[in-house]
Design an enzyme around this catalytic site. Structure first.
Site, mmCIF file in Angstrom:
data_model
loop_
_atom_site.group_PDB
_atom_site.id
_atom_site.type_symbol
_atom_site.label_atom_id
_atom_site.label_comp_id
_atom_site.label_asym_id
_atom_site.label_seq_id
_atom_site.Cartn_x
_atom_site.Cartn_y
_atom_site.Cartn_z
ATOM 1 N N GLY A 278 -93.529 80.668 129.245
ATOM 2 C CA GLY A 278 -92.416 79.888 128.389
ATOM 3 C C GLY A 278 -92.773 79.534 127.081
ATOM 4 O O GLY A 278 -92.042 78.696 126.303
ATOM 5 N N ALA B 49 -93.427 81.422 124.362
ATOM 6 C CA ALA B 49 -92.922 82.132 123.327
ATOM 7 C C ALA B 49 -91.596 81.386 122.646
ATOM 8 O O ALA B 49 -91.313 81.411 121.613
ATOM 9 C CB ALA B 49 -92.625 83.542 123.683
ATOM 10 N N GLU C 259 -86.836 93.844 125.699
ATOM 11 C CA GLU C 259 -85.463 92.964 126.199
ATOM 12 C C GLU C 259 -86.086 91.381 126.213
ATOM 13 O O GLU C 259 -85.348 90.467 126.066
ATOM 14 C CB GLU C 259 -85.109 93.597 127.210
ATOM 15 C CG GLU C 259 -84.470 94.717 127.110
ATOM 16 C CD GLU C 259 -83.674 95.287 128.289
ATOM 17 O OE1 GLU C 259 -84.071 94.858 129.491
ATOM 18 O OE2 GLU C 259 -83.155 96.417 128.341
ATOM 19 N N ILE D 268 -85.398 85.808 124.155
ATOM 20 C CA ILE D 268 -86.053 84.657 123.528
ATOM 21 C C ILE D 268 -85.445 84.369 122.421
ATOM 22 O O ILE D 268 -85.000 83.088 121.763
ATOM 23 C CB ILE D 268 -87.870 84.839 123.577
ATOM 24 C CG1 ILE D 268 -88.157 84.734 124.732
ATOM 25 C CG2 ILE D 268 -88.195 83.791 122.714
ATOM 26 C CD1 ILE D 268 -89.735 85.115 125.105
ATOM 27 N N TYR D 269 -85.528 85.544 121.327
ATOM 28 C CA TYR D 269 -85.051 85.416 119.936
ATOM 29 C C TYR D 269 -83.389 85.144 120.075
ATOM 30 O O TYR D 269 -82.939 83.828 119.218
ATOM 31 C CB TYR D 269 -85.023 86.575 119.244
ATOM 32 C CG TYR D 269 -86.498 86.914 118.989
ATOM 33 C CD1 TYR D 269 -87.617 86.100 118.810
ATOM 34 C CD2 TYR D 269 -86.896 88.450 118.985
ATOM 35 C CE1 TYR D 269 -88.855 86.464 118.870
ATOM 36 C CE2 TYR D 269 -88.015 88.800 118.963
ATOM 37 C CZ TYR D 269 -89.113 87.658 118.894
ATOM 38 O OH TYR D 269 -90.508 88.364 118.774
#
Length: 176
Positions: free
Chosen positions: A96, A98, A127, A132-133
């Site tokens: 977690g 990132a 993916e 995340i983004y």
């Protein structure tokens, strides 16, 4: 394990950590770059660019442990935008970091640098990174078809961006 994640300025002492990351093909393929960086070249780049006002480079840490590298590149003062990039050391992926690191960097970009927009390019097949983004608020702007050559085949890139106003609105909504 207690998390005390923070971004700190890249220092010359961090170059061996960067050398480890920048020479890992699994890491650099997602940066659309060849995993080929000598320590001398890293030192030369650091000496030449560490005071460049158009870049901000950080090491993600938990206490004294280095977990990753985050960069804001090509900062445009007039247009108030920059490119966002991140690497989490493969030894620390899946924890977690990132997502949390991206939030820290985005907050810095919008709160400290007062940028209007952050953008990035992600491999369409990545993916996990795209998710995340999107969690942080980035949205796809368009595709770069067969733009990157990785491991013998062409990959599509996805341009994503996040605007300062959307970031603040997003986090206000979450607090309600």
């Amino acid at each position: 394990m207690t998390l005390n994640l923070r971004l700190r300025t890249l220092e010359k002492d961090d170059l061996s950590f960067l050398h480890h990351l920048f020479n890992n093909p699994d890491v650099m393929n997602y940066w659309f770059s060849e995993a080929y960086m000598s320590m001398e070249k890293l030192k030369e780049n650091y000496d030449k660019n560490h005071d460049n006002p158009r870049n901000r480079e950080f090491i993600l840490t938990n206490g004294n442990e280095s977990l990753g590298f985050i960069g804001l590149f090509e900062i445009e003062q007039r247009h108030r935008n920059a490119e966002f990039a991140i690497i989490i050391d493969p030894n620390h992926q899946g924890n977690g970091y990132a997502s949390k690191a991206t939030k820290l960097a985005v907050n810095y970009a919008f709160s400290v640098l007062n940028l209007h927009k952050l953008y990035l390019v992600v491999d369409k097949v990545n993916e996990k990174a795209s998710h995340i983004y999107e969690k942080v608020g980035f949205k796809a702007e368009g595709e770069m078809i067969e733009h990157f050559f990785i491991n013998g085949e062409y990959h599509d890139g996805v341009m994503m961006s996040l605007f300062q106003r959307d970031y603040w609105d997003y986090w206000k909504m979450l607090k309600q």
